[in-house]
Scaffold this active site. Structure first.
Site, mmCIF file in Angstrom:
data_model
loop_
_atom_site.group_PDB
_atom_site.id
_atom_site.type_symbol
_atom_site.label_atom_id
_atom_site.label_comp_id
_atom_site.label_asym_id
_atom_site.label_seq_id
_atom_site.Cartn_x
_atom_site.Cartn_y
_atom_site.Cartn_z
ATOM 1 N N MET A 31 -0.102 0.895 2.376
ATOM 2 C CA MET A 31 0.941 1.935 2.180
ATOM 3 C C MET A 31 -0.351 3.338 2.415
ATOM 4 O O MET A 31 0.225 4.691 1.585
ATOM 5 C CB MET A 31 0.693 1.150 0.624
ATOM 6 C CG MET A 31 1.337 0.215 0.748
ATOM 7 S SD MET A 31 1.925 -0.052 -1.109
ATOM 8 C CE MET A 31 0.681 0.000 -2.162
ATOM 9 N N HIS A 38 -9.033 0.471 4.946
ATOM 10 C CA HIS A 38 -8.515 0.021 5.843
ATOM 11 C C HIS A 38 -9.068 0.106 6.541
ATOM 12 O O HIS A 38 -8.253 -0.083 8.084
ATOM 13 C CB HIS A 38 -7.159 1.410 5.499
ATOM 14 C CG HIS A 38 -6.604 1.337 3.857
ATOM 15 N ND1 HIS A 38 -6.675 2.139 3.135
ATOM 16 C CD2 HIS A 38 -5.370 0.456 3.243
ATOM 17 C CE1 HIS A 38 -6.216 2.147 2.138
ATOM 18 N NE2 HIS A 38 -5.179 0.776 2.378
ATOM 19 N N GLN A 161 -2.853 -12.026 -1.656
ATOM 20 C CA GLN A 161 -1.234 -11.093 -0.492
ATOM 21 C C GLN A 161 -1.643 -11.875 0.418
ATOM 22 O O GLN A 161 -0.322 -12.278 1.414
ATOM 23 C CB GLN A 161 -2.127 -9.718 -0.691
ATOM 24 C CG GLN A 161 -0.256 -9.145 0.432
ATOM 25 C CD GLN A 161 -1.206 -7.755 0.410
ATOM 26 O OE1 GLN A 161 -0.950 -7.243 -0.933
ATOM 27 N NE2 GLN A 161 -1.392 -7.005 1.185
ATOM 28 N N SER A 194 -7.104 2.755 -3.272
ATOM 29 C CA SER A 194 -6.444 4.274 -3.464
ATOM 30 C C SER A 194 -5.466 4.160 -5.077
ATOM 31 O O SER A 194 -5.981 5.406 -4.673
ATOM 32 C CB SER A 194 -4.779 3.948 -2.456
ATOM 33 O OG SER A 194 -4.992 3.738 -0.990
#
Ligand code: AMP
Length: 293
Positions: A31, A38, A161, A194
């Site tokens: 995102m 990431h 997830q 984030s």
């Protein structure tokens, strides 16, 4: 001089590009507001693939009505600079960024499909985020169909997830490998996220109590004890952490209660600090003990 990273903002552009690819890429779905967590996924993909596609899309379907969709940090310019910088370490690899310019690029008016994985989405984070995983699997299924990767990389930070996406891919016989990469942490032990940017200094200290509890518990649960004893230990341990949204030990391979066949335990927790909700976890291998990343 490295090639500049190719950036596609339109669905039609990436579909055109993908048709011409003979070899399937690695894909990392994000995102945005990229951090070292990431980047570690992107590096792993680049080590294993000629081409890596990074998707950057703040997916409205995975946010609940009172969640942070509107204020989620959108930093495309900085994200592209980070990827361009990383490219220097992989002079012979190609990098594509797919950053849709609008929500319609992903969910146009013809988009009427939803992908829902049952059962495994109704525990842990699913208890407080009942629609979250359906939003995730719906966008992931679409992004897998768009990018048609060889391997899609996800972070252990969001273990449930990863588990749910892997289950979806298995159940639907999707021909893509779903891979889990280790958690990247700040020096103080907080898992990079984030959402850490939302935290004040005091809130960060509270947030750290989750990472610390998980380390403590993973050092205390032990292969010498039976599953039942470990679970009893968890319930007495939890008394000191009643401010957590949850703290659980599950079998990492089944996401069910641990039992005598369990090989790897997942110790997972969530905490709400002010308006910010954070998650963390550790995997404990019953043969070799805790695996602190
Ligand atoms: P997000 O942008 O939060 O949707 O995350 C995109 C991907 O990066 C997901 O697969 C996350 O699990 C992964 N990720 C996020 N934070 C970390 C971290 N601290 N370490 C490793 N992977 C992460």
């Amino acid at each position: 001089m490295n090639q500049p990273v190719l950036v596609f903002k339109k669905l039609a552009e990436i579909l055109d590009w993908r048709i011409d690819q003979i070899v399937a890429p690695g894909v990392v779905m994000t995102m945005g507001n990229l951090h070292a967590g990431h980047l570690s996924l992107i590096r792993t993909s680049a080590q294993e693939h000629d081409t890596t596609v990074v998707t950057i899309f703040v997916n409205p379907k995975q946010f609940g009505p009172s969640e942070d969709f509107d204020r989620y940090p959108r930093t495309l310019h900085e994200d592209l600079a980070l990827i361009q910088n990383l490219v220097q370490d992989f002079p012979h690899r190609k990098f594509i960024v797919f950053a849709p310019s609008s929500i319609d690029e992903i969910y146009g008016e013809n988009f009427v499909t939803s992908v829902r994985v049952d059962h495994f989405t109704q525990k842990l984070c699913g208890l407080s985020r009942p629609t979250h995983f359906e939003g995730v699997t719906t966008v992931v299924a679409r992004l897998l169909g768009i990018t048609k990767p060889h391997v899609a990389y996800y972070g252990q930070k969001d273990f449930q997830q990863f588990f749910v996406i892997k289950k979806m891919a298995e159940n639907l016989m999707l021909p893509y490998e779903i891979c889990c990469c280790p958690i990247v942490r700040d020096e103080d032990g907080l898992a990079l996220s984030s959402r850490n940017a939302y935290l004040s200094k005091d809130e960060r200290e509270i947030a750290l109590s989750l990472a610390r509890a998980i380390v403590k518990l993973s050092n205390e649960v032990s292969s010498d004890r039976g599953a039942l004893e470990n679970l009893e230990h968890l319930s007495s341990f939890k008394k000191d952490y009643q401010h957590f949204e949850y703290l659980e030990i599950l079998d990492a391979n089944t996401l069910e209660t641990i039992n005598n066949k369990t090989q790897t335990m997942l110790i997972a927790g969530a905490i709400k600090v002010g308006k910010t909700r954070l998650i963390d976890n550790a995997l404990v291998n019953l043969k070799s003990g805790p695996n602190h990343d």
